[in-house]
Design a protein around this motif. Sequence first.
Motif, PDB file in Angstrom:
ATOM      1  N   THR A  23       0.842  -1.215   0.000  1.00  0.00           N
ATOM      2  CA  THR A  23       0.000   0.000   0.000  1.00  0.00           C
ATOM      3  C   THR A  23       0.867   1.250   0.000  1.00  0.00           C
ATOM      4  O   THR A  23       0.537   2.231  -0.675  1.00  0.00           O
ATOM      5  CB  THR A  23      -0.979   0.042   1.197  1.00  0.00           C
ATOM      6  N   ARG A  93     -12.628  -5.193   0.812  1.00  0.00           N
ATOM      7  CA  ARG A  93     -13.821  -4.354   0.784  1.00  0.00           C
ATOM      8  C   ARG A  93     -15.079  -5.222   0.880  1.00  0.00           C
ATOM      9  O   ARG A  93     -16.027  -4.896   1.601  1.00  0.00           O
ATOM     10  CB  ARG A  93     -13.850  -3.506  -0.493  1.00  0.00           C
ATOM     11  N   ASP A  97     -17.632  -4.866   3.900  1.00  0.00           N
ATOM     12  CA  ASP A  97     -19.035  -4.562   3.583  1.00  0.00           C
ATOM     13  C   ASP A  97     -19.957  -5.638   4.143  1.00  0.00           C
ATOM     14  O   ASP A  97     -21.052  -5.337   4.612  1.00  0.00           O
ATOM     15  CB  ASP A  97     -19.241  -4.462   2.063  1.00  0.00           C
TER      16      ASP A  97
ATOM     17  N   ARG B  93     -10.991  -1.400   7.320  1.00  0.00           N
ATOM     18  CA  ARG B  93     -11.784  -0.316   6.738  1.00  0.00           C
ATOM     19  C   ARG B  93     -10.903   0.923   6.525  1.00  0.00           C
ATOM     20  O   ARG B  93     -10.988   1.590   5.490  1.00  0.00           O
ATOM     21  CB  ARG B  93     -12.968   0.019   7.647  1.00  0.00           C
ATOM     22  N   ALA B  94     -10.042   1.211   7.494  1.00  0.00           N
ATOM     23  CA  ALA B  94      -9.132   2.359   7.353  1.00  0.00           C
ATOM     24  C   ALA B  94      -8.217   2.162   6.152  1.00  0.00           C
ATOM     25  O   ALA B  94      -7.957   3.095   5.383  1.00  0.00           O
ATOM     26  CB  ALA B  94      -8.306   2.534   8.638  1.00  0.00           C
ATOM     27  N   VAL B  96      -8.773   0.191   3.451  1.00  0.00           N
ATOM     28  CA  VAL B  96      -9.553   0.232   2.215  1.00  0.00           C
ATOM     29  C   VAL B  96      -9.938   1.673   1.883  1.00  0.00           C
ATOM     30  O   VAL B  96      -9.852   2.109   0.733  1.00  0.00           O
ATOM     31  CB  VAL B  96     -10.803  -0.675   2.356  1.00  0.00           C
ATOM     32  N   ASP B  97     -10.323   2.439   2.904  1.00  0.00           N
ATOM     33  CA  ASP B  97     -10.699   3.839   2.678  1.00  0.00           C
ATOM     34  C   ASP B  97      -9.499   4.653   2.207  1.00  0.00           C
ATOM     35  O   ASP B  97      -9.614   5.527   1.352  1.00  0.00           O
ATOM     36  CB  ASP B  97     -11.246   4.470   3.967  1.00  0.00           C
ATOM     37  N   ARG B  98      -8.333   4.354   2.790  1.00  0.00           N
ATOM     38  CA  ARG B  98      -7.130   5.095   2.427  1.00  0.00           C
ATOM     39  C   ARG B  98      -6.668   4.746   1.026  1.00  0.00           C
ATOM     40  O   ARG B  98      -6.229   5.594   0.261  1.00  0.00           O
ATOM     41  CB  ARG B  98      -6.020   4.738   3.427  1.00  0.00           C
ATOM     42  N   HIS B  99      -6.796   3.464   0.706  1.00  0.00           N
ATOM     43  CA  HIS B  99      -6.206   3.030  -0.544  1.00  0.00           C
ATOM     44  C   HIS B  99      -7.188   2.956  -1.701  1.00  0.00           C
ATOM     45  O   HIS B  99      -6.794   2.996  -2.862  1.00  0.00           O
ATOM     46  CB  HIS B  99      -5.547   1.667  -0.376  1.00  0.00           C
ATOM     47  N   GLY B 100      -8.467   2.786  -1.380  1.00  0.00           N
ATOM     48  CA  GLY B 100      -9.438   2.408  -2.415  1.00  0.00           C
ATOM     49  C   GLY B 100      -9.652   3.454  -3.494  1.00  0.00           C
ATOM     50  O   GLY B 100      -9.268   4.602  -3.361  1.00  0.00           O
ATOM     51  N   ASP B 101     -10.248   3.035  -4.567  1.00  0.00           N
ATOM     52  CA  ASP B 101     -10.672   3.826  -5.724  1.00  0.00           C
ATOM     53  C   ASP B 101      -9.509   4.485  -6.461  1.00  0.00           C
ATOM     54  O   ASP B 101      -8.381   4.183  -6.225  1.00  0.00           O
ATOM     55  CB  ASP B 101     -11.694   4.903  -5.316  1.00  0.00           C
TER      56      ASP B 101
END
Lengths: 101, 101
Positions: A23, A93, A97, B93-94, B96-101
């Motif tokens: 990451t 994810r 979810d 979640r932290a 995924v939120d930091r890395h996602g999209d």
Amino acid sequence: MSDHPTNGLSDVVHQRHRLGILTITAESKRIEFGYLKETLDLTGGNLSRHITVLVDAGLLNLEKGYDGRRPKTWVSITRAGREALAEEIAALRALVDRHGD
Amino acid sequence: MSDHPTNGLSDVVHQRHRLGILTITAESKRIEFGYLKETLDLTGGNLSRHITVLVDAGLLNLEKGYDGRRPKTWVSITRAGREALAEEIAALRALVDRHGD
């Protein structure tokens, strides 16, 4: 084989320190070894061991050189590394979810 | 120590099969061993090994009994197991939120 989200995880990528390395390297063109070591709170030996697993899997590249007269090692993520990380993040994810809140 | 999300992960909980076991047991009062084995696509020996790690950490309970005349083992998550899983999910979640999209 069922479709539980953890079945889609790869041990190479999912191990927590290797996930940290991927990451962080995904966020920059290249990352210096000492920065990774500090950010992930790892010993040099432990970090080297995980980097070797990722290099052997084709997910990272290593570059050695100098910053002035100090020897430095830089780590960068490969295209396969970005793809493997994207798969892991998608599986996480799905898990978050499914389980969250 | 930095606050990178992977530093907040526990190896006991994060290992992908153990994470699968915990998320599945968190969804029901108790889960039968054979169901876990099939859902996670594991051999009995491999599943037993991961369950032992979680029982030793106080995150799961085992219950042995019979379904008719067939011996069965049921697995249930403990309160400490739910807390450990909640921490893991929050850290993921932290990430995924930091890395996602």
